[in-house]
Design a protein around this motif. Structure first.
Motif, PDB file in Angstrom:
ATOM      1  N   ASP A   1      -9.404   6.385   3.154  1.00  0.00           N
ATOM      2  CA  ASP A   1      -9.937   5.921   4.351  1.00  0.00           C
ATOM      3  C   ASP A   1     -10.338   4.658   4.747  1.00  0.00           C
ATOM      4  O   ASP A   1     -10.132   4.131   5.959  1.00  0.00           O
ATOM      5  CB  ASP A   1     -11.590   6.508   4.224  1.00  0.00           C
ATOM      6  CG  ASP A   1     -11.569   7.941   4.183  1.00  0.00           C
ATOM      7  OD1 ASP A   1     -10.780   8.606   4.695  1.00  0.00           O
ATOM      8  OD2 ASP A   1     -12.563   8.383   3.356  1.00  0.00           O
ATOM      9  N   ASP A   2     -10.184   3.504   3.750  1.00  0.00           N
ATOM     10  CA  ASP A   2     -10.249   2.229   3.959  1.00  0.00           C
ATOM     11  C   ASP A   2      -9.063   1.711   4.669  1.00  0.00           C
ATOM     12  O   ASP A   2      -8.809   0.989   5.441  1.00  0.00           O
ATOM     13  CB  ASP A   2     -10.204   1.516   2.669  1.00  0.00           C
ATOM     14  CG  ASP A   2     -11.863   1.352   2.018  1.00  0.00           C
ATOM     15  OD1 ASP A   2     -12.848   1.899   2.794  1.00  0.00           O
ATOM     16  OD2 ASP A   2     -11.914   1.121   0.801  1.00  0.00           O
ATOM     17  N   VAL A   3      -7.795   2.382   4.084  1.00  0.00           N
ATOM     18  CA  VAL A   3      -6.448   1.958   4.819  1.00  0.00           C
ATOM     19  C   VAL A   3      -6.334   2.479   6.162  1.00  0.00           C
ATOM     20  O   VAL A   3      -5.928   1.716   7.062  1.00  0.00           O
ATOM     21  CB  VAL A   3      -5.403   2.425   3.706  1.00  0.00           C
ATOM     22  CG1 VAL A   3      -3.982   2.658   4.569  1.00  0.00           C
ATOM     23  CG2 VAL A   3      -5.048   1.934   2.564  1.00  0.00           C
ATOM     24  N   LEU A   4      -7.077   3.638   6.371  1.00  0.00           N
ATOM     25  CA  LEU A   4      -6.774   4.134   7.736  1.00  0.00           C
ATOM     26  C   LEU A   4      -7.853   3.248   8.737  1.00  0.00           C
ATOM     27  O   LEU A   4      -7.177   2.999   9.775  1.00  0.00           O
ATOM     28  CB  LEU A   4      -7.255   5.620   7.876  1.00  0.00           C
ATOM     29  CG  LEU A   4      -6.073   6.589   7.092  1.00  0.00           C
ATOM     30  CD1 LEU A   4      -6.882   7.833   6.990  1.00  0.00           C
ATOM     31  CD2 LEU A   4      -4.855   6.510   7.792  1.00  0.00           C
ATOM     32  N   GLN A   5      -8.734   2.883   8.206  1.00  0.00           N
ATOM     33  CA  GLN A   5      -9.719   1.725   8.751  1.00  0.00           C
ATOM     34  C   GLN A   5      -8.963   0.484   9.101  1.00  0.00           C
ATOM     35  O   GLN A   5      -9.022   0.071  10.429  1.00  0.00           O
ATOM     36  CB  GLN A   5     -10.912   1.728   8.436  1.00  0.00           C
ATOM     37  CG  GLN A   5     -11.991   3.020   8.156  1.00  0.00           C
ATOM     38  CD  GLN A   5     -13.222   2.555   7.742  1.00  0.00           C
ATOM     39  OE1 GLN A   5     -13.290   1.654   6.674  1.00  0.00           O
ATOM     40  NE2 GLN A   5     -14.297   3.430   7.855  1.00  0.00           N
ATOM     41  N   ASP A   6      -8.340  -0.005   8.140  1.00  0.00           N
ATOM     42  CA  ASP A   6      -7.385  -1.041   8.105  1.00  0.00           C
ATOM     43  C   ASP A   6      -6.377  -0.974   9.440  1.00  0.00           C
ATOM     44  O   ASP A   6      -6.177  -1.876  10.270  1.00  0.00           O
ATOM     45  CB  ASP A   6      -6.851  -1.489   6.989  1.00  0.00           C
ATOM     46  CG  ASP A   6      -7.769  -2.147   6.112  1.00  0.00           C
ATOM     47  OD1 ASP A   6      -8.969  -2.549   6.530  1.00  0.00           O
ATOM     48  OD2 ASP A   6      -7.631  -2.510   4.790  1.00  0.00           O
ATOM     49  N   ALA A   7      -5.747   0.062   9.083  1.00  0.00           N
ATOM     50  CA  ALA A   7      -4.606   0.275  10.043  1.00  0.00           C
ATOM     51  C   ALA A   7      -5.020   0.541  11.726  1.00  0.00           C
ATOM     52  O   ALA A   7      -4.515   0.041  12.630  1.00  0.00           O
ATOM     53  CB  ALA A   7      -3.968   1.664   9.748  1.00  0.00           C
ATOM     54  N   ALA A   8      -6.522   1.149  12.030  1.00  0.00           N
ATOM     55  CA  ALA A   8      -6.865   1.296  13.195  1.00  0.00           C
ATOM     56  C   ALA A   8      -7.078  -0.166  14.010  1.00  0.00           C
ATOM     57  O   ALA A   8      -6.754  -0.393  14.841  1.00  0.00           O
ATOM     58  CB  ALA A   8      -8.289   2.131  13.238  1.00  0.00           C
ATOM     59  N   LEU A   9      -7.707  -1.123  12.868  1.00  0.00           N
ATOM     60  CA  LEU A   9      -8.050  -2.265  13.451  1.00  0.00           C
ATOM     61  C   LEU A   9      -6.710  -3.136  13.653  1.00  0.00           C
ATOM     62  O   LEU A   9      -6.506  -4.031  14.639  1.00  0.00           O
ATOM     63  CB  LEU A   9      -8.734  -3.111  12.420  1.00  0.00           C
ATOM     64  CG  LEU A   9      -9.447  -4.599  12.837  1.00  0.00           C
ATOM     65  CD1 LEU A   9      -9.838  -4.560  14.391  1.00  0.00           C
ATOM     66  CD2 LEU A   9     -10.322  -5.310  11.855  1.00  0.00           C
ATOM     67  N   THR A  10      -5.764  -3.141  12.808  1.00  0.00           N
ATOM     68  CA  THR A  10      -4.287  -3.654  12.944  1.00  0.00           C
ATOM     69  C   THR A  10      -3.561  -3.154  14.376  1.00  0.00           C
ATOM     70  O   THR A  10      -3.014  -3.982  14.984  1.00  0.00           O
ATOM     71  CB  THR A  10      -3.314  -3.268  11.940  1.00  0.00           C
ATOM     72  OG1 THR A  10      -3.955  -3.804  10.654  1.00  0.00           O
ATOM     73  CG2 THR A  10      -2.155  -3.934  12.059  1.00  0.00           C
ATOM     74  N   ALA A  11      -3.844  -1.775  14.475  1.00  0.00           N
ATOM     75  CA  ALA A  11      -3.257  -1.298  15.658  1.00  0.00           C
ATOM     76  C   ALA A  11      -3.932  -1.894  17.077  1.00  0.00           C
ATOM     77  O   ALA A  11      -3.375  -2.234  17.884  1.00  0.00           O
ATOM     78  CB  ALA A  11      -3.431   0.219  15.614  1.00  0.00           C
ATOM     79  N   LEU A  12      -5.253  -2.078  16.747  1.00  0.00           N
ATOM     80  CA  LEU A  12      -5.791  -2.718  17.890  1.00  0.00           C
ATOM     81  C   LEU A  12      -5.410  -4.166  18.273  1.00  0.00           C
ATOM     82  O   LEU A  12      -5.250  -4.309  19.583  1.00  0.00           O
ATOM     83  CB  LEU A  12      -7.595  -2.753  17.577  1.00  0.00           C
ATOM     84  CG  LEU A  12      -8.351  -3.506  18.595  1.00  0.00           C
ATOM     85  CD1 LEU A  12      -8.395  -2.630  20.135  1.00  0.00           C
ATOM     86  CD2 LEU A  12      -9.679  -3.409  17.977  1.00  0.00           C
ATOM     87  N   ARG A  13      -5.377  -4.913  17.115  1.00  0.00           N
ATOM     88  CA  ARG A  13      -4.641  -6.215  17.228  1.00  0.00           C
ATOM     89  C   ARG A  13      -3.218  -6.265  17.961  1.00  0.00           C
ATOM     90  O   ARG A  13      -2.932  -7.249  18.619  1.00  0.00           O
ATOM     91  CB  ARG A  13      -4.797  -6.925  15.962  1.00  0.00           C
ATOM     92  CG  ARG A  13      -6.373  -7.403  15.499  1.00  0.00           C
ATOM     93  CD  ARG A  13      -6.366  -8.359  14.318  1.00  0.00           C
ATOM     94  NE  ARG A  13      -5.390  -7.924  13.403  1.00  0.00           N
ATOM     95  CZ  ARG A  13      -4.558  -8.445  12.761  1.00  0.00           C
ATOM     96  NH1 ARG A  13      -3.782  -9.625  13.390  1.00  0.00           N
ATOM     97  NH2 ARG A  13      -3.825  -8.010  11.603  1.00  0.00           N
ATOM     98  N   ARG A  14      -2.366  -5.488  17.511  1.00  0.00           N
ATOM     99  CA  ARG A  14      -0.969  -5.426  17.583  1.00  0.00           C
ATOM    100  C   ARG A  14      -0.504  -4.445  18.431  1.00  0.00           C
ATOM    101  O   ARG A  14       0.766  -4.368  18.616  1.00  0.00           O
ATOM    102  CB  ARG A  14      -0.229  -5.466  16.250  1.00  0.00           C
ATOM    103  CG  ARG A  14      -0.952  -6.722  15.445  1.00  0.00           C
ATOM    104  CD  ARG A  14       0.333  -6.639  14.091  1.00  0.00           C
ATOM    105  NE  ARG A  14       1.487  -6.720  14.413  1.00  0.00           N
ATOM    106  CZ  ARG A  14       2.536  -6.243  13.659  1.00  0.00           C
ATOM    107  NH1 ARG A  14       2.315  -5.969  12.316  1.00  0.00           N
ATOM    108  NH2 ARG A  14       3.956  -6.450  13.984  1.00  0.00           N
ATOM    109  N   ILE A  15      -1.121  -3.777  19.174  1.00  0.00           N
ATOM    110  CA  ILE A  15      -0.581  -2.639  20.109  1.00  0.00           C
ATOM    111  C   ILE A  15       0.207  -3.370  21.118  1.00  0.00           C
ATOM    112  O   ILE A  15       1.338  -2.751  21.653  1.00  0.00           O
ATOM    113  CB  ILE A  15      -1.702  -1.861  20.742  1.00  0.00           C
ATOM    114  CG1 ILE A  15      -1.242  -0.740  21.484  1.00  0.00           C
ATOM    115  CG2 ILE A  15      -2.460  -2.767  21.712  1.00  0.00           C
ATOM    116  CD1 ILE A  15      -0.547   0.561  20.520  1.00  0.00           C
ATOM    117  N   GLY A  16       0.096  -4.612  21.469  1.00  0.00           N
ATOM    118  CA  GLY A  16       0.717  -5.264  22.564  1.00  0.00           C
ATOM    119  C   GLY A  16       2.409  -5.337  21.847  1.00  0.00           C
ATOM    120  O   GLY A  16       3.127  -5.795  22.679  1.00  0.00           O
ATOM    121  N   ASP A  17       2.557  -5.463  20.764  1.00  0.00           N
ATOM    122  CA  ASP A  17       3.755  -5.685  20.185  1.00  0.00           C
ATOM    123  C   ASP A  17       4.816  -4.318  20.343  1.00  0.00           C
ATOM    124  O   ASP A  17       5.892  -4.524  20.027  1.00  0.00           O
ATOM    125  CB  ASP A  17       3.662  -5.905  18.585  1.00  0.00           C
ATOM    126  CG  ASP A  17       3.061  -7.184  18.440  1.00  0.00           C
ATOM    127  OD1 ASP A  17       2.785  -8.040  19.227  1.00  0.00           O
ATOM    128  OD2 ASP A  17       2.670  -7.578  16.997  1.00  0.00           O
TER     129      ASP A  17
END
Length: 311
Positions: free
Chosen positions: A43-59
């Protein structure tokens, strides 16, 4: 459908990103389970991944390939968790990341960045610091390192990150239509201040910088009791420079009242082990003046020790 949602998310639509995460949640969880097993870390990893996706969706270069990109984000987050260090992207994964952006995409990317930082400013300082370290620093990213740097138990780090992600999601929705300041300008100003501070120290003027930019009652935290005032800091910097140890700015993260300066420490050639290879300054500010400071030395990584200073 994915392509349209991805384009909307890249334009700053957090609802579209949320829809993408829901659509691909099963695949993302499957990747995490395959690497971590049935662990609380999933669950922690999925939360981390969601925030990373938010930051880097423009990539994301190919909006129709956002599913594989999200699974790649989860895979890298799992590897980070397993190895306690950043895992580099493979060649096949890099194909999903845009090497260059059009001017319009650059504007969207910057607007998304400013929106994220505007929302982060709504978080309490301790919670924000945990997220800044976890997701924006380069050397203090593991739960163990964040706990050591902040002087709190690992459980507290987990709680702050979990609470911070939940509040950040709410803050993003609440600030979607607000005016967002230029986050890069704040970081640039803090980085300039870091460089000027080190340059002044090299000239023997560190005490003048402390008098001008730091509170006279600044507290150095980390020991049994806080050390108050400039004297200890001035002596510490003078001691390092006298021993031939210099610092170099490596990375800066900043918000309105928090600053993280990651420094390389350059030891003299005749004493390459004099100091650890890096130090992170964690600072709390009030009206631009440093009120509290923590110094943290990230663990030495083999092969990544900064070059010594030749005398």
């Amino acid at each position: 459908m994915d392509a349209d949602l991805t384009r909307s998310a890249q334009a700053g639509d957090v609802t579209a990103l949320g829809t993408l995460l829901v659509r691909h949640q099963a695949g993302m969880r499957a990747v995490a389970l395959s690497l971590l097993g049935h662990s609380p870390d999933v669950d922690d990893v999925l939360q981390d991944a969601a925030l990373t996706a938010l930051r880097r969706i423009g990539d994301v270069r190919d909006p129709s390939a956002v599913g594989p990109w999200l699974r790649m984000v989860v895979r890298n987050a799992c590897r980070t968790r397993l190895r306690s260090m950043t895992y580099p992207l493979s060649v096949e994964e890099l194909a999903l990341v845009a090497p260059d952006l059009t001017p319009e995409q650059q504007l969207d990317h910057h607007a998304l960045r400013d929106w994220i930082w505007h929302a982060m400013e709504q978080l309490p300082p301790q919670t924000r610091l945990a997220i800044m370290l976890r997701h924006f620093s380069t050397s203090v990213t593991s739960y163990q390192q964040i706990a050591a740097a902040c002087g709190v138990p690992i459980g507290t780090v987990r709680s702050r990150l979990s609470l911070g992600r939940a509040r950040l999601a709410d803050a993003l929705l609440a600030t979607a239509d607000s005016a967002h300041g230029d986050a890069s300008a704040l970081v640039a100003a803090s980085e300039q201040e870091a460089r000027e501070t080190l340059a002044a120290a090299e000239r023997g003027e560190f005490s003048a910088v402390l008098d001008e930019r730091w509170s006279p009652e600044v507290a150095l935290l980390g020991g049994p009791e806080p050390i108050i005032g400039h004297d200890f800091l001035d002596r510490g910097m003078d001691s390092d420079l006298s021993a031939g140890v210099h610092q170099r700015v490596a990375h800066v993260v900043a918000s309105r009242d928090l600053a993280i300066w990651e420094m390389d420490m350059l030891n003299p050639a005749d004493d390459p082990e004099h100091c650890p290879p890096a130090v992170t300054w964690l600072m709390s500010l009030d009206n631009g003046r440093v009120q509290q400071l923590r110094l943290f030395h990230p663990p030495r990584v083999s092969g990544l020790t900064p070059e010594p200073v030749n005398q």
